[in-house]
Design a protein around this motif. Structure first.
Motif, short mmCIF file in Angstrom:
data_model
loop_
_atom_site.label_atom_id
_atom_site.label_comp_id
_atom_site.label_asym_id
_atom_site.label_seq_id
_atom_site.Cartn_x
_atom_site.Cartn_y
_atom_site.Cartn_z
N SER B 32 45.43 42.80 32.61
CA SER B 32 45.57 42.42 34.01
C SER B 32 46.37 41.11 34.07
O SER B 32 46.51 40.41 33.05
N ARG B 59 37.04 39.88 39.68
CA ARG B 59 38.09 40.57 38.90
C ARG B 59 38.05 42.09 39.11
O ARG B 59 38.39 42.86 38.22
N GLU B 60 37.58 42.53 40.27
CA GLU B 60 37.64 43.95 40.59
C GLU B 60 38.05 44.18 42.06
O GLU B 60 37.80 45.23 42.64
N GLY B 61 38.71 43.18 42.64
CA GLY B 61 39.35 43.38 43.94
C GLY B 61 38.45 43.36 45.15
O GLY B 61 38.83 43.88 46.20
N HIS B 75 49.72 38.30 45.73
CA HIS B 75 49.15 39.32 44.84
C HIS B 75 50.22 40.13 44.11
O HIS B 75 49.93 41.22 43.59
N ILE B 81 46.57 45.88 46.46
CA ILE B 81 45.76 45.36 45.35
C ILE B 81 45.71 43.83 45.42
O ILE B 81 46.55 43.21 46.05
N THR B 82 44.67 43.29 44.77
CA THR B 82 44.60 41.84 44.62
C THR B 82 45.22 41.46 43.27
O THR B 82 45.50 42.34 42.45
N CYS B 84 43.93 40.26 40.67
CA CYS B 84 43.14 40.69 39.50
C CYS B 84 43.34 42.17 39.19
O CYS B 84 43.05 42.62 38.09
N GLN B 85 43.83 42.94 40.19
CA GLN B 85 44.07 44.37 39.96
C GLN B 85 45.52 44.65 39.55
O GLN B 85 45.87 45.80 39.30
N HIS B 87 48.49 44.79 37.08
CA HIS B 87 48.58 44.92 35.63
C HIS B 87 49.99 44.59 35.14
O HIS B 87 50.97 44.72 35.86
#
Lengths: 219, 248
Positions: B32, B59-61, B75, B81-82, B84-85, B87
């Motif tokens: 990530s 860390r999971e949005g 983001h 997505i945030t 943390c999402q 990649h």
């Protein structure tokens, strides 16, 4: 004016209403101008009516002038407040990734339109005021057509008008539909309405360009 | 993957910040974005340098804590997505990635990439609630009939995680999308009607006092929102505000 309308939401609402008023005025202006191509006599009659009717002169003209000044003044106030809302700019800002050029540059298209209005007032409104109120000429209902097409003999002036109308198109492409969002109109009809506003934003300025170029080519 | 990172470094709220360049190697596509920053920080610590401070939590949005402007977009380049999402497979070997804090006068930088987003909390506190009798006579919420369409719209508005991406994306640093989501989530439900007038007036007043800019309907907020909060909410806020203004 910033004190007159305190909240951001009311400022948006006022901006939208003044914009919609000017959009409606533009249509009326376009229809009258179009008659200069189709029928000079009709153009003279309509111009004479607009230039001498007490209701138009005493009521509608001041409202229009107020609407124009308000829309521009509020535009500059909003721009100043918006600049203040981000005191440090991004090193990299990819504005094109999420918003149209038109929506991000309304202030610049607006400034070009304001500059054009200065020229337009110098060309038409100021001579009209001098003719009527300073020199006090007797009204001649047949003078308007010749006075109008004389302005389009210059290729430079015609070119400036064309460029200004392109910026008007860019301004309307965002501003017209945006006005409805600002007054709270966003529903199942919004997509169709956006199509209409975009067609209007393209057709009306193109029509004004056509009229200017037509008179230039036929003077 | 070998990358060049250009990162905003700022000692504290009062210091003058600047961009620093950090080359980094060995980054896997499955990492990530925050894990990539973890790798960078481990290297910096090993070298005795100050690690890059950045916000993160779940860390999971779902918490809305991570808040990075990546290559000019909140983001990063992917949608819905945030940070943390996001990649690293989104990027290519050899890329230069510019990482900045969310920029708004109402979001002052605390350190490096961390900004103070408590302005959003204060907007919420100004009216983003319903008053419920908890004296023992509390009525079961399910006993109040709610139109399915309104319930769905309310739920969608309530998915706003208050990350501030709308503010970061907006050229005017406007918080209108956030505020409208919080107003809408209550305005659409019967429980929210009682305080509707004061709610919208107070929340907009607080939003203005915090120094956020004016919405000019560019739509950037909606595009960059990790939860897909719709511009319809801003139109609803405008209607609610106009209606409330005539009543107050």
């Amino acid at each position: 004016m910033g004190g007159f309308i305190q909240s951001s939401t009311m400022r948006k609402f006022a901006m939208a209403l003044s914009g919609l008023f000017l959009v409606f005025f533009l249509l009326q202006h376009f229809i009258i101008n179009l008659t200069s191509v189709t029928s000079p006599d009709t153009f003279n009659e309509l111009s004479h009516f607009m230039g001498t009717n007490p209701l138009v002169q005493v009521l509608l003209q001041p409202v229009l002038i107020f609407g124009v000044i308000f829309h521009f003044a509020m535009g500059f106030i909003l721009e100043a407040k918006n600049k203040k809302a981000r005191n440090v700019n991004y090193v990299k800002y990819n504005g094109g990734a999420n918003a149209s050029w038109m929506s991000r540059n309304m202030i610049y298209s607006g400034i070009v339109i304001l500059a054009f209005l200065g020229l337009h007032f110098y060309d038409f409104w100021v001579p009209e005021m001098v003719h009527k109120y300073i020199q006090s000429h007797p009204e001649d209902a047949t003078r308007y057509y010749a006075e109008t097409i004389a302005k389009f003999e210059s290729p430079v002036r015609t070119g400036i008008y064309v460029v200004a109308f392109i910026f008007l198109m860019l301004h309307l492409l965002h501003g017209f539909s945006s006005s409805f969002q600002s007054i709270g109109w966003n529903n199942k009809y919004s997509k169709a309405l956006k199509g209409f506003t975009q067609a209007y934003a393209i057709i009306i300025p193109l029509g004004f360009i056509f009229i200017a170029v037509y008179h230039y080519l036929n003077h | 993957m070998k990358l060049t990172l250009k990162i905003w470094r700022q000692e504290n709220a009062n210091a003058k910040g600047k961009m620093e360049t950090y080359p980094i190697e060995g980054i896997e596509g499955d990492m990530s974005f925050l894990e990539m920053l973890d790798v960078l920080n481990e290297e910096l610590v090993a070298k005795g340098e100050e690690p890059v401070e950045f916000d993160h939590d779940c860390r999971e949005g779902i918490c809305g804590t991570c808040s990075l402007q990546i290559n000019g977009e909140p983001h990063g380049p992917d949608k819905l997505i945030t940070t943390c999402q996001l990649h690293m497979r989104t990027f290519n070997d050899g890329d230069t990635i510019v990482i900045e804090p969310f920029r708004a006068t109402a979001f002052p930088v605390i350190k490096d990439l961390i900004v103070d987003r408590s302005a959003l909390d204060r907007i919420q506190q100004a009216g983003g609630y319903v008053s419920v009798n908890t004296s023992g006579n509390t009525i079961d919420a399910n006993s109040i009939p709610v139109n399915k369409h309104d319930a769905d719209d309310s739920f969608n508005a309530a998915t706003c995680i208050g990350c501030g991406a709308c503010v970061a994306a907006c050229k005017n640093a406007s918080a209108m999308l956030f505020t409208s989501a919080k107003v809408s989530q209550y305005a659409l439900l019967p429980q929210g009607k009682v305080e509707a007038t004061e709610r919208v007036l107070n929340m907009v007043r607080q939003m203005d006092e915090e120094g956020f800019g004016n919405c000019s309907n560019t739509g950037a907020c909606e595009i960059e929102c990790p939860k897909g909060i719709s511009l319809e909410n801003i139109a609803r806020l405008n209607r609610e505000y106009l209606s409330a203004s005539t009543k107050s």
